[in-house]
Design a protein around this motif. Sequence first.
Motif, short mmCIF file in Angstrom:
data_model
loop_
_atom_site.label_atom_id
_atom_site.label_comp_id
_atom_site.label_asym_id
_atom_site.label_seq_id
_atom_site.Cartn_x
_atom_site.Cartn_y
_atom_site.Cartn_z
N LEU A 109 0.86 -1.19 0.00
CA LEU A 109 0.00 0.00 0.00
C LEU A 109 0.89 1.23 0.00
CD1 LEU A 109 -2.54 -1.13 2.74
CD2 LEU A 109 -2.93 -1.11 0.27
N ASN A 110 0.62 2.15 -0.88
CA ASN A 110 1.40 3.38 -0.94
C ASN A 110 1.16 4.19 0.34
OD1 ASN A 110 2.46 5.87 -1.44
ND2 ASN A 110 1.62 6.05 -3.51
N ILE A 115 -6.20 4.83 0.43
CA ILE A 115 -6.39 3.44 -0.01
C ILE A 115 -7.03 3.39 -1.40
CG2 ILE A 115 -7.55 1.26 0.53
CD1 ILE A 115 -5.36 1.93 2.57
N ASP A 117 -6.66 5.23 -3.84
CA ASP A 117 -5.69 5.47 -4.91
C ASP A 117 -4.82 4.24 -5.17
OD1 ASP A 117 -6.52 8.08 -5.62
OD2 ASP A 117 -5.62 8.82 -3.76
N SER A 118 -4.55 3.47 -4.11
CA SER A 118 -3.84 2.21 -4.34
C SER A 118 -4.71 1.28 -5.21
CB SER A 118 -3.50 1.52 -3.01
OG SER A 118 -2.44 2.20 -2.37
N ASP A 121 -4.52 2.60 -8.80
CA ASP A 121 -3.22 2.27 -9.41
C ASP A 121 -3.19 0.80 -9.82
OD1 ASP A 121 -2.26 4.74 -9.04
OD2 ASP A 121 -0.96 4.26 -7.33
N PHE A 122 -3.65 -0.02 -8.90
CA PHE A 122 -3.58 -1.46 -9.13
C PHE A 122 -4.51 -1.89 -10.27
CE2 PHE A 122 -5.20 -5.74 -8.29
CZ PHE A 122 -4.01 -6.44 -8.41
N TYR A 156 -5.68 6.82 4.94
CA TYR A 156 -4.29 6.55 4.58
C TYR A 156 -3.88 5.28 5.32
CZ TYR A 156 -3.93 11.18 2.55
OH TYR A 156 -4.10 12.28 1.74
N THR A 169 -4.84 -5.16 1.99
CA THR A 169 -3.88 -5.66 1.00
C THR A 169 -4.44 -6.89 0.29
OG1 THR A 169 -2.08 -4.89 2.39
CG2 THR A 169 -1.51 -6.51 0.72
N LEU A 172 -7.15 -5.87 -2.04
CA LEU A 172 -6.56 -5.25 -3.22
C LEU A 172 -6.04 -6.32 -4.20
CD1 LEU A 172 -5.55 -2.52 -4.48
CD2 LEU A 172 -3.42 -2.89 -3.26
#
Length: 328
Positions: A109-110, A115, A117-118, A121-122, A156, A169, A172
Amino acid sequence: MEILKAENLRAYYLLDIGGELKSVRAVDGVDITIKENEIYGIAGESGCGKSTLIKTLYGMVEPPLNVIEGRVYYKINGELKDIFSLNGELGKIRWKYISYIPQGSMSVLNPVARIIDSFWDFIGSHEDISDRVRWKKHIEDYLTLLGLPTKILDAYPHQLSGGMRQRVTIALATVLTPKIIVADEPSTALDVVAQRAVIQLLKDIQKNLKNTIILVTHDMGVHASISDRIAIMYAGKIVEEAPTEVIFESPKHPYTKYLIGALPKIGDKSYKISAPGAPPSLLNPPKGCRFHPRCSYATEECREFVPRLVDIDTNHRVACFLYSKERE
Ligand SMILES: Nc1ncnc2c1ncn2[C@@H]1O[C@H](COP(=O)(O)OP(=O)(O)OP(=O)(O)O)[C@@H](O)[C@H]1O
Ligand SMILES: [Mg+2]
């Protein structure tokens, strides 16, 4: 029905030690067949090659790791495909077909992004996400299906507990609903309560998505609560494989007995099988059965020859001369 298969798989770390090429034989002749919809557990002490095995099954083989021998097949659209010959195609099927949750993975996770945005991105690196509304709904529905609150999407990573971060995680890594999930020690390093939540999450994913999970953990208690079948790995080899209840009720390999016996039971003062010492270095593993230096049943034969992993019953394989004289 089989979904993933490894045949005579050998994956070594090739190292230059003082100008000499040496190999760490982390996966050394593994044959496994994993079935659709099962939770397949891989157990064994630290350094036995569990992470290397599942990295190789996932096709993530980068130097110094090398596949020396053998094949890995995935069943895709009813056909067994050799993944090492897929090359570029492997990247395309990853995450949609098979997802990998690496050991100590909370760091995916960035830390400086929310979250959501992760997730963007993914998903964005695998799918066209121009229809944000549809994808946002997919993400929210998926979290809801897994019993995770959708408000975490605005948080975050540091605002979440370690256990919640790990569950996020996993959400995701599985949001594209892969058929196979490979998870390496997903609950290790969490407290007992958070550990249970992670295990429950994996069970829920398996139940809802009807997929296959390959779960690595050294924790036999976790295997007892979630795995359908268990492979016991020792020094780069599978030494026993059976349905979970068989592993716990009638373990055959002395190493399995040791792992089971090492489980603490409240009020249990019974004798525990000892297996002093630790797994050997895989740079220079002992000759013969690799467990023989720790085994109280070891004979001359065990010191000289490697026992073959053979069927001793339906769905029960063991590599030990106490049960079969077949040699590798
Ligand atoms: N990058 C590397 N280079 C060289 N050797 C490695 C590398 N990664 C792992 N090894 C070695 O390969 C062997 C198997 O390691 P692996 O991480 O697969 O074990 P594991 O069963 O997952 O252990 P753990 O329970 O500690 O996670 C060990 O001897 C380890 O030292
Ligand atoms: Mg590991």
